[in-house]
Design a protein around this motif. Structure first.
Motif, PDB file in Angstrom:
ATOM      1  N   THR A  34       0.816  -1.149   0.130  1.00  0.00           N
ATOM      2  CA  THR A  34      -0.084   0.054   0.009  1.00  0.00           C
ATOM      3  C   THR A  34       0.998   1.172   0.110  1.00  0.00           C
ATOM      4  O   THR A  34       1.853   1.217   0.764  1.00  0.00           O
ATOM      5  CB  THR A  34      -1.002   0.050   1.198  1.00  0.00           C
ATOM      6  OG1 THR A  34      -1.913  -1.179   1.236  1.00  0.00           O
ATOM      7  CG2 THR A  34      -1.696   1.130   1.108  1.00  0.00           C
ATOM      8  N   VAL A  36       0.978   5.611   0.005  1.00  0.00           N
ATOM      9  CA  VAL A  36       0.102   6.704   0.376  1.00  0.00           C
ATOM     10  C   VAL A  36       1.193   7.989  -0.084  1.00  0.00           C
ATOM     11  O   VAL A  36       2.198   8.036   0.466  1.00  0.00           O
ATOM     12  CB  VAL A  36      -0.249   6.554   1.910  1.00  0.00           C
ATOM     13  CG1 VAL A  36      -1.282   7.832   2.286  1.00  0.00           C
ATOM     14  CG2 VAL A  36      -0.998   5.546   2.392  1.00  0.00           C
ATOM     15  N   SER A  38       0.777  12.178  -1.430  1.00  0.00           N
ATOM     16  CA  SER A  38      -0.073  13.482  -1.792  1.00  0.00           C
ATOM     17  C   SER A  38      -0.184  13.606  -3.213  1.00  0.00           C
ATOM     18  O   SER A  38       0.517  13.070  -4.011  1.00  0.00           O
ATOM     19  CB  SER A  38       0.286  14.676  -1.335  1.00  0.00           C
ATOM     20  OG  SER A  38       1.431  15.237  -1.662  1.00  0.00           O
ATOM     21  N   ASP A  52      -1.916  -1.210  -3.906  1.00  0.00           N
ATOM     22  CA  ASP A  52      -3.237  -0.413  -3.308  1.00  0.00           C
ATOM     23  C   ASP A  52      -2.567   1.022  -2.970  1.00  0.00           C
ATOM     24  O   ASP A  52      -1.655   1.193  -2.304  1.00  0.00           O
ATOM     25  CB  ASP A  52      -3.429  -1.094  -2.038  1.00  0.00           C
ATOM     26  CG  ASP A  52      -4.690  -0.405  -1.480  1.00  0.00           C
ATOM     27  OD1 ASP A  52      -5.434   0.247  -2.216  1.00  0.00           O
ATOM     28  OD2 ASP A  52      -4.788  -0.511  -0.425  1.00  0.00           O
ATOM     29  N   HIS A  54      -3.098   5.112  -2.285  1.00  0.00           N
ATOM     30  CA  HIS A  54      -4.150   6.016  -1.826  1.00  0.00           C
ATOM     31  C   HIS A  54      -3.389   7.494  -1.986  1.00  0.00           C
ATOM     32  O   HIS A  54      -2.334   7.991  -1.556  1.00  0.00           O
ATOM     33  CB  HIS A  54      -4.177   5.895  -0.112  1.00  0.00           C
ATOM     34  CG  HIS A  54      -4.846   4.439  -0.065  1.00  0.00           C
ATOM     35  ND1 HIS A  54      -6.241   4.398   0.375  1.00  0.00           N
ATOM     36  CD2 HIS A  54      -4.472   3.287   0.191  1.00  0.00           C
ATOM     37  CE1 HIS A  54      -6.677   3.221   0.691  1.00  0.00           C
ATOM     38  NE2 HIS A  54      -5.366   2.620   0.545  1.00  0.00           N
ATOM     39  N   VAL A  56      -3.787  11.323  -1.404  1.00  0.00           N
ATOM     40  CA  VAL A  56      -4.584  12.385  -0.539  1.00  0.00           C
ATOM     41  C   VAL A  56      -4.226  13.695  -1.129  1.00  0.00           C
ATOM     42  O   VAL A  56      -3.278  14.046  -1.968  1.00  0.00           O
ATOM     43  CB  VAL A  56      -3.968  12.326   0.654  1.00  0.00           C
ATOM     44  CG1 VAL A  56      -4.600  10.714   1.239  1.00  0.00           C
ATOM     45  CG2 VAL A  56      -2.664  12.438   1.068  1.00  0.00           C
ATOM     46  N   ALA A  63      -1.163  12.586   4.192  1.00  0.00           N
ATOM     47  CA  ALA A  63      -0.655  11.357   3.954  1.00  0.00           C
ATOM     48  C   ALA A  63      -0.402  10.623   5.122  1.00  0.00           C
ATOM     49  O   ALA A  63      -0.492   9.212   5.013  1.00  0.00           O
ATOM     50  CB  ALA A  63       0.567  11.609   2.834  1.00  0.00           C
ATOM     51  N   GLN A  66      -3.735   9.242   6.463  1.00  0.00           N
ATOM     52  CA  GLN A  66      -4.249   8.017   5.761  1.00  0.00           C
ATOM     53  C   GLN A  66      -3.427   6.817   5.842  1.00  0.00           C
ATOM     54  O   GLN A  66      -4.075   5.747   5.989  1.00  0.00           O
ATOM     55  CB  GLN A  66      -4.375   8.503   4.082  1.00  0.00           C
ATOM     56  CG  GLN A  66      -4.743   7.597   3.148  1.00  0.00           C
ATOM     57  CD  GLN A  66      -6.126   7.112   3.455  1.00  0.00           C
ATOM     58  OE1 GLN A  66      -7.058   8.101   3.525  1.00  0.00           O
ATOM     59  NE2 GLN A  66      -6.496   5.986   3.505  1.00  0.00           N
ATOM     60  N   GLU A  70      -4.545   3.025   7.323  1.00  0.00           N
ATOM     61  CA  GLU A  70      -4.319   1.770   6.811  1.00  0.00           C
ATOM     62  C   GLU A  70      -3.757   0.830   7.606  1.00  0.00           C
ATOM     63  O   GLU A  70      -3.886  -0.377   7.121  1.00  0.00           O
ATOM     64  CB  GLU A  70      -3.787   1.905   5.507  1.00  0.00           C
ATOM     65  CG  GLU A  70      -4.598   2.869   4.388  1.00  0.00           C
ATOM     66  CD  GLU A  70      -5.622   2.035   3.793  1.00  0.00           C
ATOM     67  OE1 GLU A  70      -5.794   1.237   3.603  1.00  0.00           O
ATOM     68  OE2 GLU A  70      -6.920   2.943   3.742  1.00  0.00           O
TER      69      GLU A  70
END
Length: 160
Positions: A34, A36, A38, A52, A54, A56, A63, A66, A70
C-alpha cells in the motif's frame, strides 16, 4: 505464499528514496503493498496494478493520517517520519526508516525527544546541514533489513 495470507507493507511515498527498492522487493516476494502520497508526489509512470494506492490532497500530515488509517498490527510501515512511526508502532506495526534502521518501541522516547529539540533549534534559526546524501550503502542496508523483516514473516517469526 499468496498476497492475501501475507501481512502488508505500507510506504510513505511522499519523498521516499526507496520506492523502487520496495516495489521490486514486494513484487518478487508477492507481498501486498500500500502506498500513500499526496497529489504533489504522483509518479510519472504511475503505479503497477497490484499496488494499493491512496492519493490524498496536499496538506500538512494528510498522507500520514491516511497511512495510519491503513496500518494494522503486524504490518511493516516504511517512513522517514518519526512522529508517524511512533503512532504506527502504537498500533502494533513494525517501522523501517529509509536508511534501513528499524525503529524499536524502546527507542521512541529518545527519538521523539531528539525530534523535538531539532524542531526547537530550527525555530530559533539554527538549521543543520540537513541529512547526508543517500549512498549505495544506504540502499544496501535498507534492502538487507527489508529482506530480513519479510523473511521473518514467512517463517512466522514476529520478532526479528
Amino acid at each position: 505464499m499468496s498476497r492475501r495470507s501475507m501481512k502488508k507493507i505500507l510506504l510513505d511515498a511522499d519523498a521516499s528514496p526507496v520506492t523502487k527498492l520496495v516495489l521490486s522487493h514486494c513484487e518478487a516476494m508477492s507481498i501486498p503493498l500500500t502506498v500513500v502520497h499526496s497529489r504533489d508526489h504522483v509518479p510519472r509512470d504511475g503505479w503497477p496494478d497490484w499496488v494499493d494506492v491512496h492519493i490524498v490532497e496536499a496538506g500538512p500530515d494528510a498522507a500520514d493520517f491516511q497511512l495510519l488509517a491503513e496500518c494494522r498490527r503486524g504490518d511493516l510501515v516504511i517512513t522517514g517520519d518519526i512522529g508517524l512511526a511512533a503512532l504506527c508502532i502504537g498500533r502494533g506495526a513494525e517501522v523501517l526508516q529509509f536508511k534501513g534502521d528499524r525503529i524499536r518501541p524502546e527507542e521512541l522516547d529518545m527519538l521523539l525527544a531528539l525530534r523535538y529539540e531539532t524542531q526547537k533549534a530550527r525555530r530559533r534559526g539554527k538549521y543543520g546541514r540537513g541529512p547526508s546524501a543517500r549512498s549505495r550503502d544506504d540502499d544496501d542496508r535498507f534492502a538487507r533489513m527489508l529482506q530480513t523483516l519479510t523473511e521473518a514473516w514467512s517463517k512466522g517469526d514476529g520478532d526479528v
